[in-house]
Design a protein around this motif. Structure first.
Motif, PDB file in Angstrom:
ATOM      1  N   ILE A  37     -23.732 -31.110 -10.095  1.00  0.00           N
ATOM      2  CA  ILE A  37     -22.709 -31.042 -11.222  1.00  0.00           C
ATOM      3  C   ILE A  37     -21.770 -29.628 -11.029  1.00  0.00           C
ATOM      4  O   ILE A  37     -22.156 -29.171 -10.029  1.00  0.00           O
ATOM      5  CB  ILE A  37     -23.338 -30.759 -12.635  1.00  0.00           C
ATOM      6  CG1 ILE A  37     -24.309 -29.562 -12.572  1.00  0.00           C
ATOM      7  CG2 ILE A  37     -24.463 -31.898 -12.743  1.00  0.00           C
ATOM      8  CD1 ILE A  37     -24.796 -29.024 -13.873  1.00  0.00           C
ATOM      9  N   SER A  38     -20.750 -29.607 -11.748  1.00  0.00           N
ATOM     10  CA  SER A  38     -19.835 -28.523 -11.499  1.00  0.00           C
ATOM     11  C   SER A  38     -20.478 -27.212 -11.211  1.00  0.00           C
ATOM     12  O   SER A  38     -20.017 -26.254 -10.265  1.00  0.00           O
ATOM     13  CB  SER A  38     -18.778 -28.728 -12.293  1.00  0.00           C
ATOM     14  OG  SER A  38     -19.272 -28.134 -13.534  1.00  0.00           O
ATOM     15  N   SER A  39     -21.495 -26.955 -11.712  1.00  0.00           N
ATOM     16  CA  SER A  39     -22.070 -25.517 -11.618  1.00  0.00           C
ATOM     17  C   SER A  39     -23.313 -25.562 -10.661  1.00  0.00           C
ATOM     18  O   SER A  39     -23.845 -24.336 -10.323  1.00  0.00           O
ATOM     19  CB  SER A  39     -22.760 -25.116 -13.273  1.00  0.00           C
ATOM     20  OG  SER A  39     -23.930 -25.903 -13.495  1.00  0.00           O
ATOM     21  N   GLY A  40     -23.550 -26.613  -9.849  1.00  0.00           N
ATOM     22  CA  GLY A  40     -24.662 -26.241  -8.777  1.00  0.00           C
ATOM     23  C   GLY A  40     -25.072 -27.669  -8.426  1.00  0.00           C
ATOM     24  O   GLY A  40     -24.769 -28.853  -8.749  1.00  0.00           O
ATOM     25  N   ILE A  41     -26.187 -27.540  -7.433  1.00  0.00           N
ATOM     26  CA  ILE A  41     -26.601 -28.917  -6.814  1.00  0.00           C
ATOM     27  C   ILE A  41     -28.091 -28.837  -6.555  1.00  0.00           C
ATOM     28  O   ILE A  41     -28.609 -27.625  -6.446  1.00  0.00           O
ATOM     29  CB  ILE A  41     -26.051 -29.158  -5.420  1.00  0.00           C
ATOM     30  CG1 ILE A  41     -26.355 -30.567  -4.904  1.00  0.00           C
ATOM     31  CG2 ILE A  41     -26.328 -27.958  -4.540  1.00  0.00           C
ATOM     32  CD1 ILE A  41     -25.772 -31.099  -3.818  1.00  0.00           C
ATOM     33  N   SER A  42     -28.964 -29.791  -6.914  1.00  0.00           N
ATOM     34  CA  SER A  42     -30.470 -29.714  -6.720  1.00  0.00           C
ATOM     35  C   SER A  42     -30.773 -30.911  -5.657  1.00  0.00           C
ATOM     36  O   SER A  42     -30.171 -31.924  -5.987  1.00  0.00           O
ATOM     37  CB  SER A  42     -31.013 -29.858  -8.053  1.00  0.00           C
ATOM     38  OG  SER A  42     -30.722 -28.875  -9.043  1.00  0.00           O
ATOM     39  N   THR A  43     -31.682 -30.515  -4.875  1.00  0.00           N
ATOM     40  CA  THR A  43     -32.203 -31.483  -3.983  1.00  0.00           C
ATOM     41  C   THR A  43     -33.294 -32.111  -4.378  1.00  0.00           C
ATOM     42  O   THR A  43     -33.760 -33.315  -4.009  1.00  0.00           O
ATOM     43  CB  THR A  43     -32.332 -31.121  -2.420  1.00  0.00           C
ATOM     44  OG1 THR A  43     -33.406 -29.862  -2.448  1.00  0.00           O
ATOM     45  CG2 THR A  43     -31.251 -30.659  -2.054  1.00  0.00           C
ATOM     46  N   GLU A  44     -34.137 -31.535  -5.397  1.00  0.00           N
ATOM     47  CA  GLU A  44     -35.400 -31.988  -6.001  1.00  0.00           C
ATOM     48  C   GLU A  44     -35.713 -31.762  -7.531  1.00  0.00           C
ATOM     49  O   GLU A  44     -35.033 -30.752  -7.937  1.00  0.00           O
ATOM     50  CB  GLU A  44     -36.897 -31.581  -4.956  1.00  0.00           C
ATOM     51  CG  GLU A  44     -36.879 -30.173  -5.421  1.00  0.00           C
ATOM     52  CD  GLU A  44     -38.258 -29.484  -4.565  1.00  0.00           C
ATOM     53  OE1 GLU A  44     -39.115 -30.296  -4.231  1.00  0.00           O
ATOM     54  OE2 GLU A  44     -38.346 -28.538  -4.512  1.00  0.00           O
ATOM     55  N   LEU A  45     -36.214 -32.603  -8.136  1.00  0.00           N
ATOM     56  CA  LEU A  45     -36.494 -32.319  -9.512  1.00  0.00           C
ATOM     57  C   LEU A  45     -37.812 -31.830  -9.785  1.00  0.00           C
ATOM     58  O   LEU A  45     -38.695 -32.325  -9.449  1.00  0.00           O
ATOM     59  CB  LEU A  45     -36.315 -33.520 -10.365  1.00  0.00           C
ATOM     60  CG  LEU A  45     -36.009 -33.621 -11.659  1.00  0.00           C
ATOM     61  CD1 LEU A  45     -35.698 -35.091 -12.372  1.00  0.00           C
ATOM     62  CD2 LEU A  45     -37.053 -32.757 -12.523  1.00  0.00           C
ATOM     63  N   VAL A  46     -37.653 -30.590 -10.167  1.00  0.00           N
ATOM     64  CA  VAL A  46     -39.082 -29.838 -10.508  1.00  0.00           C
ATOM     65  C   VAL A  46     -39.368 -29.629 -11.734  1.00  0.00           C
ATOM     66  O   VAL A  46     -38.295 -29.199 -12.641  1.00  0.00           O
ATOM     67  CB  VAL A  46     -39.071 -28.319  -9.694  1.00  0.00           C
ATOM     68  CG1 VAL A  46     -40.327 -27.547  -9.998  1.00  0.00           C
ATOM     69  CG2 VAL A  46     -38.665 -28.341  -8.257  1.00  0.00           C
ATOM     70  N   SER A  47     -40.721 -29.684 -12.189  1.00  0.00           N
ATOM     71  CA  SER A  47     -41.100 -29.675 -13.729  1.00  0.00           C
ATOM     72  C   SER A  47     -42.297 -28.792 -13.893  1.00  0.00           C
ATOM     73  O   SER A  47     -42.917 -28.764 -12.946  1.00  0.00           O
ATOM     74  CB  SER A  47     -41.303 -31.164 -14.271  1.00  0.00           C
ATOM     75  OG  SER A  47     -39.900 -31.618 -14.566  1.00  0.00           O
ATOM     76  N   LEU A  48     -42.519 -28.355 -15.112  1.00  0.00           N
ATOM     77  CA  LEU A  48     -43.815 -27.743 -15.296  1.00  0.00           C
ATOM     78  C   LEU A  48     -44.401 -28.702 -16.263  1.00  0.00           C
ATOM     79  O   LEU A  48     -44.183 -28.905 -17.443  1.00  0.00           O
ATOM     80  CB  LEU A  48     -43.595 -26.183 -15.778  1.00  0.00           C
ATOM     81  CG  LEU A  48     -44.717 -25.431 -15.965  1.00  0.00           C
ATOM     82  CD1 LEU A  48     -45.188 -25.163 -14.968  1.00  0.00           C
ATOM     83  CD2 LEU A  48     -44.229 -24.326 -16.795  1.00  0.00           C
ATOM     84  N   LEU A  49     -45.849 -29.070 -15.827  1.00  0.00           N
ATOM     85  CA  LEU A  49     -46.811 -29.956 -16.888  1.00  0.00           C
ATOM     86  C   LEU A  49     -47.137 -28.917 -17.698  1.00  0.00           C
ATOM     87  O   LEU A  49     -47.601 -27.746 -17.332  1.00  0.00           O
ATOM     88  CB  LEU A  49     -47.588 -30.724 -16.238  1.00  0.00           C
ATOM     89  CG  LEU A  49     -47.180 -32.031 -15.672  1.00  0.00           C
ATOM     90  CD1 LEU A  49     -48.248 -32.830 -15.307  1.00  0.00           C
ATOM     91  CD2 LEU A  49     -46.532 -32.708 -16.898  1.00  0.00           C
ATOM     92  N   VAL A  50     -47.445 -29.039 -19.115  1.00  0.00           N
ATOM     93  CA  VAL A  50     -47.972 -28.114 -19.919  1.00  0.00           C
ATOM     94  C   VAL A  50     -49.328 -28.924 -20.665  1.00  0.00           C
ATOM     95  O   VAL A  50     -48.993 -29.833 -21.202  1.00  0.00           O
ATOM     96  CB  VAL A  50     -47.104 -27.444 -20.854  1.00  0.00           C
ATOM     97  CG1 VAL A  50     -48.005 -26.739 -22.066  1.00  0.00           C
ATOM     98  CG2 VAL A  50     -46.053 -26.935 -20.402  1.00  0.00           C
ATOM     99  N   GLU A  51     -50.417 -28.576 -20.413  1.00  0.00           N
ATOM    100  CA  GLU A  51     -51.584 -29.040 -21.050  1.00  0.00           C
ATOM    101  C   GLU A  51     -52.077 -28.093 -22.205  1.00  0.00           C
ATOM    102  O   GLU A  51     -52.309 -27.022 -22.127  1.00  0.00           O
ATOM    103  CB  GLU A  51     -52.665 -29.367 -20.302  1.00  0.00           C
ATOM    104  CG  GLU A  51     -52.552 -30.148 -18.996  1.00  0.00           C
ATOM    105  CD  GLU A  51     -53.497 -30.347 -18.033  1.00  0.00           C
ATOM    106  OE1 GLU A  51     -54.933 -29.855 -18.227  1.00  0.00           O
ATOM    107  OE2 GLU A  51     -53.390 -30.932 -16.969  1.00  0.00           O
TER     108      GLU A  51
END
Length: 371
Positions: A37-51
């Motif tokens: 997007i105009s503010s940056g680029i990502s090569t992977e989608l990183v998430s935090l799972l919460v249990e």
């Protein structure tokens, strides 16, 4: 990829049915094509799972994903906010008291909506599992059995973006959103190229991610005349007066995203008459509880809603499916694309397989995932 989970909790057996432990775990998946997007680029989608675990053995699972180029928050910061501040405040509480959970979280830590959303989603999943109800029932019930989703085309060359939009239009997507915001003149070329490549009945949205200023007005008018049907966040988040002027001068619906991070932001946007559509991203506003409050404000003001995406992996995207199913004003195609944009989403249930622009709303208890 994952790292060891970090638990925060009480000794086993403390409190019947109360929250005893909260754990986090990192998951990730590479994008099929780097998402820019105009503010940056990502090569992977990183998430935090919460249990969230209770004394009687029940578990609710949520997800949050701090897209740093968009939110300014980092994974390490979100994890620290949960483990050091928010989780200790929730231990020992009734997991069904979701309103109280938000009051407590807001009291111990200001802001940090991305962190709070992961806990909120886990609480809804837990409540659904305990009650036997799908999450949309906890939000008031489902008025849709299927939810329409857009396809989101990240920045690239004009030919690449037009080809990707055409590819997904051929797969059945009837709402295409393209990223822009770097150069209004080039974005006008993009709109014309994409409009020519997709069916006449397909809606076309341009998301500028705050990339323009008032000088872009003449070009934006040409975009509207070239078949643009929705314009998302063309101006900086603080420039609500500029949004009002654009609404007065453009023959295209205007949608806010970065300008709205809270219930109070939504109220001010309504008061100023600054938008036609509110893009409600669950992670951005602090979870389903706050998202539903904002959707109610939009309904009272007669504004349409898009249920947006950061994007996220399968668990948080499922939360968005339930919200879009339950909100009457969610008439703009949602952005339920995270699981479709990556290679082998480790959290994605079968509901996202072979998507043709529509997602079936899960009916199993909780969010309906298999994590």
């Amino acid at each position: 990829m994952s790292v060891a989970s970090h638990p925060v909790g009480l000794p086993a057996g403390t409190g019947a049915g109360l929250i005893t432990a909260i754990k986090t775990r990192v998951v990730s998946a590479p994008y099929r094509r780097p998402f820019q997007i105009s503010s940056g680029i990502s090569t992977e989608l990183v998430s935090l799972l919460v249990e969230i675990h209770t004394a009687d053995g029940a578990v609710g699972i949520g997800e949050t994903s701090p897209m740093t180029a968009y939110t300014g928050e980092t994974l390490a910061g979100v994890r620290a906010a949960i483990e050091d501040h928010l989780a200790p405040a929730l231990i020992g509480r009734d997991p069904l008291d979701r309103t109280g959970a938000h009051l407590v979280m807001d009291a111990v830590l200001r802001g940090q909506h991305v962190a709070k959303s992961g806990l909120d989603i886990a609480l809804y999943d837990l409540a659904g599992r305990l009650s036997g109800w799908p999450v949309h029932a906890l939000l008031g019930g489902s008025i849709r059995d299927r939810v329409q989703t857009s396809w989101v085309v990240g920045l690239g060359t004009l030919d690449e973006m037009a080809a990707e939009a055409a590819e997904y239009a051929d797969k059945g997507f009837r709402h295409l959103k393209v990223k822009g915001g770097q150069d209004p003149a080039k974005d006008l070329e993009l709109i014309r190229a994409v409009r020519a490549a997709i069916p006449a009945n397909a809606e076309l949205c341009l998301d500028a991610n705050e990339g323009y200023d008032a000088a872009a007005l003449p070009v934006l008018a040409k975009m509207a005349a070239s078949g643009l049907t929705l314009l998302e966040q063309p101006l900086p988040r603080w420039d609500l007066a500029g949004f009002v002027r654009l609404r007065e001068r453009l023959d295209v619906r205007l949608m806010v995203d970065e300008s709205m991070h809270s219930l109070q932001d939504a109220l001010e946007i309504v008061r100023r008459g600054a938008a036609d559509v509110l893009n409600i991203k669950i992670l951005k506003v602090g979870g389903l509880h706050r998202a539903l409050q904002i959707a109610n404000v939009a309904e009272a003001a007669g504004l349409a809603v898009k249920v947006g995406s950061m994007p996220e992996l399968g668990v948080a995207t499922l939360a968005a499916v339930h919200l879009a199913a339950a909100v009457p004003g969610a008439t703009v195609a949602a952005d339920l694309v995270g699981p479709l944009m990556v290679h082998e989403d480790p959290l994605a249930p079968t509901v996202f397989a072979a998507c043709d622009g529509w997602i079936d709303v899960p009916t199993r208890p909780g969010l309906g995932h298999d994590v």
